[in-house]
Write a protein that holds these residues in place. Structure first.
Motif, PDB file in Angstrom:
ATOM      1  N   VAL A 157       0.892  -1.250   0.066  1.00  0.00           N
ATOM      2  CA  VAL A 157       0.122   0.004   0.061  1.00  0.00           C
ATOM      3  C   VAL A 157       0.672   1.180   0.082  1.00  0.00           C
ATOM      4  CG1 VAL A 157      -1.807   1.453   1.234  1.00  0.00           C
ATOM      5  CG2 VAL A 157      -1.726  -1.205   1.180  1.00  0.00           C
ATOM      6  N   SER A 158       0.707   2.012  -0.941  1.00  0.00           N
ATOM      7  CA  SER A 158       1.578   3.353  -1.004  1.00  0.00           C
ATOM      8  C   SER A 158       0.665   4.597  -0.680  1.00  0.00           C
ATOM      9  CB  SER A 158       1.734   3.674  -2.519  1.00  0.00           C
ATOM     10  OG  SER A 158       0.718   4.195  -3.202  1.00  0.00           O
TER      11      SER A 158
ATOM     12  N   ASP B 127      -2.764   5.590  -2.192  1.00  0.00           N
ATOM     13  CA  ASP B 127      -3.616   4.849  -1.705  1.00  0.00           C
ATOM     14  C   ASP B 127      -4.546   5.650  -0.672  1.00  0.00           C
ATOM     15  OD1 ASP B 127      -3.470   2.777  -3.617  1.00  0.00           O
ATOM     16  OD2 ASP B 127      -1.940   2.035  -2.302  1.00  0.00           O
TER      17      ASP B 127
ATOM     18  N   ASN C 187      -5.912   3.920   5.869  1.00  0.00           N
ATOM     19  CA  ASN C 187      -6.569   2.615   6.051  1.00  0.00           C
ATOM     20  C   ASN C 187      -8.182   3.194   6.710  1.00  0.00           C
ATOM     21  OD1 ASN C 187      -7.983   0.274   7.953  1.00  0.00           O
ATOM     22  ND2 ASN C 187      -6.933  -0.380   6.026  1.00  0.00           N
TER      23      ASN C 187
ATOM     24  N   ARG D  54       4.943   6.812   4.471  1.00  0.00           N
ATOM     25  CA  ARG D  54       3.545   6.809   3.640  1.00  0.00           C
ATOM     26  C   ARG D  54       3.007   8.137   3.989  1.00  0.00           C
ATOM     27  NH1 ARG D  54       0.597   1.117   4.657  1.00  0.00           N
ATOM     28  NH2 ARG D  54       1.959  -0.407   3.632  1.00  0.00           N
TER      29      ARG D  54
ATOM     30  N   CYS E 286      -6.897  -4.174   9.632  1.00  0.00           N
ATOM     31  CA  CYS E 286      -6.944  -3.390   8.533  1.00  0.00           C
ATOM     32  C   CYS E 286      -7.972  -3.808   7.434  1.00  0.00           C
ATOM     33  CB  CYS E 286      -5.615  -3.439   7.511  1.00  0.00           C
ATOM     34  SG  CYS E 286      -4.231  -2.261   8.529  1.00  0.00           S
TER      35      CYS E 286
ATOM     36  N   HIS F 120      -9.084   1.660   1.738  1.00  0.00           N
ATOM     37  CA  HIS F 120      -8.330   3.032   2.093  1.00  0.00           C
ATOM     38  C   HIS F 120      -8.919   4.093   1.462  1.00  0.00           C
ATOM     39  CE1 HIS F 120      -4.413   1.352   3.653  1.00  0.00           C
ATOM     40  NE2 HIS F 120      -4.944   0.235   3.407  1.00  0.00           N
TER      41      HIS F 120
ATOM     42  N   THR G  16      -8.111   3.795  -2.681  1.00  0.00           N
ATOM     43  CA  THR G  16      -8.205   2.506  -3.039  1.00  0.00           C
ATOM     44  C   THR G  16      -8.980   1.479  -2.225  1.00  0.00           C
ATOM     45  OG1 THR G  16      -6.028   2.761  -4.324  1.00  0.00           O
ATOM     46  CG2 THR G  16      -7.054   0.654  -4.276  1.00  0.00           C
TER      47      THR G  16
ATOM     48  N   TRP H 150      -9.760  -2.444  -1.840  1.00  0.00           N
ATOM     49  CA  TRP H 150      -9.510  -3.899  -2.386  1.00  0.00           C
ATOM     50  C   TRP H 150     -10.268  -4.629  -1.900  1.00  0.00           C
ATOM     51  CZ3 TRP H 150      -5.393  -0.687  -0.597  1.00  0.00           C
ATOM     52  CH2 TRP H 150      -4.311  -0.398  -1.694  1.00  0.00           C
TER      53      TRP H 150
END
Length: 367
Positions: free
Chosen positions: A68-69, A72, A75, A139, A160, A205, A208, A210
Motif C-alpha cells: 500500500v502506497s 492509496d 486505512n 507513507r 486493516c 483505503h 483505493t 481492495w
C-alpha cells in the motif's frame, strides 16, 4: 417484507438466521458489480468520498501481500465498519430497547464456529506487514497530521481488513430493516450489507479499496471444525489453501498422501496436535498393531495403550470390545483416545462417559 404480528416476527428470525448463515458460508463467486456498488454506498454512508480505484484479488493471501502506497491513502476499516456500527446502534436504541436488539442479534447472528475458524486460519497464515511507526511516516509524511495518523494507524491485516466474520452482525440489522420496518435507521448500512452478501474480504483505503473473492471451498466436520479427509478444507480461487483435520491445521501431505504416515514420521513430528491427527488418520488400531504404543494395563473393561515421547507429551487409547456381537458372531474392537494421565482401562472407559471410575464400576449394564 414487514411482519406485523409478533408470531410473524418471531418466525422471521429463523429465516434471517438461515439467510445470513448461507451468506457467511457462501463459496459462490463474488457478484463484483453489486459489491463495487456496495463499496461506493458504504463510503458515502460513512461520510467519505468513494474510492477512485476498486481492485479485486482472488483471495486474502494476495490481499495481505499488497504494497500500500501513500497514493492509496489511509486505512478506513474503522470509519467504514466499526464507527458506522456504533452510530447505527445509537439510532436503533432510540427506537427499541437494547435488550430487544441483543435478542435479535443473538437469534439472527449466533456464533458460527466454522466461519470463525476459517477467518482465524486466514489471519494466522497471511503475510503480516505490521509496519512500524517509521514505516507509516514514510507513507504519510512528516506533517503533524501525518505523525498523528502514523501513531494511530492499524498495522496488522486483522485490524486493516474485514472478512465475513467481521460483517456477520449485519444480519440482525437486515432483520430490523425488513421485518420491523426500521428503514431510516438502517439506511446507512445498505452498502455494507451489499458488500457482505457479495464479497469475501475487503481492505478499504481512502483512494483505493481492495476486495477479495470468497473461498470456493469451505469444509467442516459435524462440530463445525475445519476438516477435510482427502483435500483442502479451505481454498480460494487463486489456489491458496488450508489443510485441516478436525480443526487442526496440518501439512498438505498428511491429508493427500496418507500412505506416508509411518511410525517414524509420527515420532518425527514436533507439533503434538498434528502428531495426534496423524495417529487418527492412520487409525489407533493400526498404530497399536504396528507397535506404536505399549500395553500398560488390562482389566474386564479393556486394554489401556500408551505412547510416551516426553514427560508431558504422551498419547493413550483404551481398547474395548463391543458388547453386541456382529452377525457372524465376532465382536468388534474399538480404540477410544483418552487422556494420557489415566492409569487403568476402567478409569479410561469411565472418562469416555464423563464419569469417575468408581461410579462406572457400579453400572449394571455396560456398552
Amino acid at each position: 417484507m414487514r411482519a406485523s404480528s409478533p408470531i410473524e416476527q418471531t418466525a422471521a428470525l429463523g429465516d434471517y438466521r438461515a439467510r445470513w448463515r448461507a451468506v457467511r458460508r457462501s463459496t459462490a463467486p463474488a457478484d463484483r458489480d453489486s459489491a463495487e456498488q456496495g463499496v461506493r454506498l458504504a463510503y458515502r454512508a460513512a461520510g467519505l468520498e468513494p474510492p477512485a480505484r476498486i481492485v479485486w484479488c482472488d483471495g486474502p493471501q494476495a490481499l495481505a501481500g499488497l504494497v500500500v502506497s501513500r497514493d492509496d491513502g489511509r486505512n478506513l476499516r474503522f470509519q467504514l465498519v466499526d464507527r458506522l456500527r456504533r452510530q447505527i446502534i445509537s439510532k436503533i436504541e432510540a427506537r427499541i430497547h437494547r435488550k430487544v436488539l441483543a435478542a435479535v442479534d443473538s437469534a439472527v447472528n449466533p456464533a458460527d464456529a466454522l466461519v470463525t475458524a476459517a477467518a482465524e486460519a486466514v489471519i494466522r497464515n497471511v503475510p503480516e506487514q505490521n509496519l512500524s511507526v517509521l514505516g507509516q511516516l514514510r507513507r504519510t509524511g512528516l506533517s503533524l497530521a501525518g505523525v498523528l495518523q502514523a501513531l494511530t494507524a492499524p498495522r496488522s491485516f486483522s485490524s486493516c481488513a474485514a472478512g465475513p466474520h467481521d460483517l456477520s452482525w449485519l444480519g440482525a440489522y437486515d432483520y430490523l430493516r425488513e421485518v420491523l420496518g426500521l428503514h431510516a435507521e438502517t439506511e446507512p448500512l445498505r452498502g455494507l450489507m451489499q458488500l457482505a452478501t457479495g464479497v469475501g474480504w475487503l481492505l478499504p483505503h481512502e483512494h483505493t479499496c481492495w476486495l477479495a473473492e470468497r473461498p470456493n471451498l469451505l469444509c467442516g466436520d459435524a462440530r463445525d471444525r475445519l476438516h477435510h479427509a482427502s483435500g483442502p478444507a479451505l481454498r480460494y480461487p487463486d489456489g491458496w489453501s488450508i489443510w485441516a483435520w478436525r480443526g487442526v491445521e496440518v501439512p498438505r501431505w498428511i491429508i493427500e498422501h496418507q500412505d506416508r504416515i509411518t511410525l517414524a514420521a509420527i515420532d518425527d513430528q514436533i507439533d503434538v496436535q498434528v502428531r495426534r491427527c496423524m495417529i487418527e488418520i492412520m487409525t489407533p488400531e493400526r498404530y497399536v498393531a504396528l507397535g506404536g504404543a505399549t500395553r500398560v494395563a488390562e482389566d474386564e473393561t479393556g486394554i489401556l495403550w500408551r505412547r510416551n515421547w516426553l514427560a508431558a507429551d504422551a498419547w493413550a487409547a483404551v481398547e474395548v470390545v463391543n458388547a453386541t456381537p456382529e452377525p457372524d458372531g465376532t465382536r468388534r474392537h474399538f480404540f477410544l483416545q483418552v487422556p494420557a494421565n489415566l492409569h487403568t482401562p476402567r478409569e479410561a472407559v469411565a472418562w469416555t462417559y464423563g464419569m469417575r471410575a468408581e461410579a462406572y464400576a457400579h453400572l449394571v449394564v455396560r456398552t
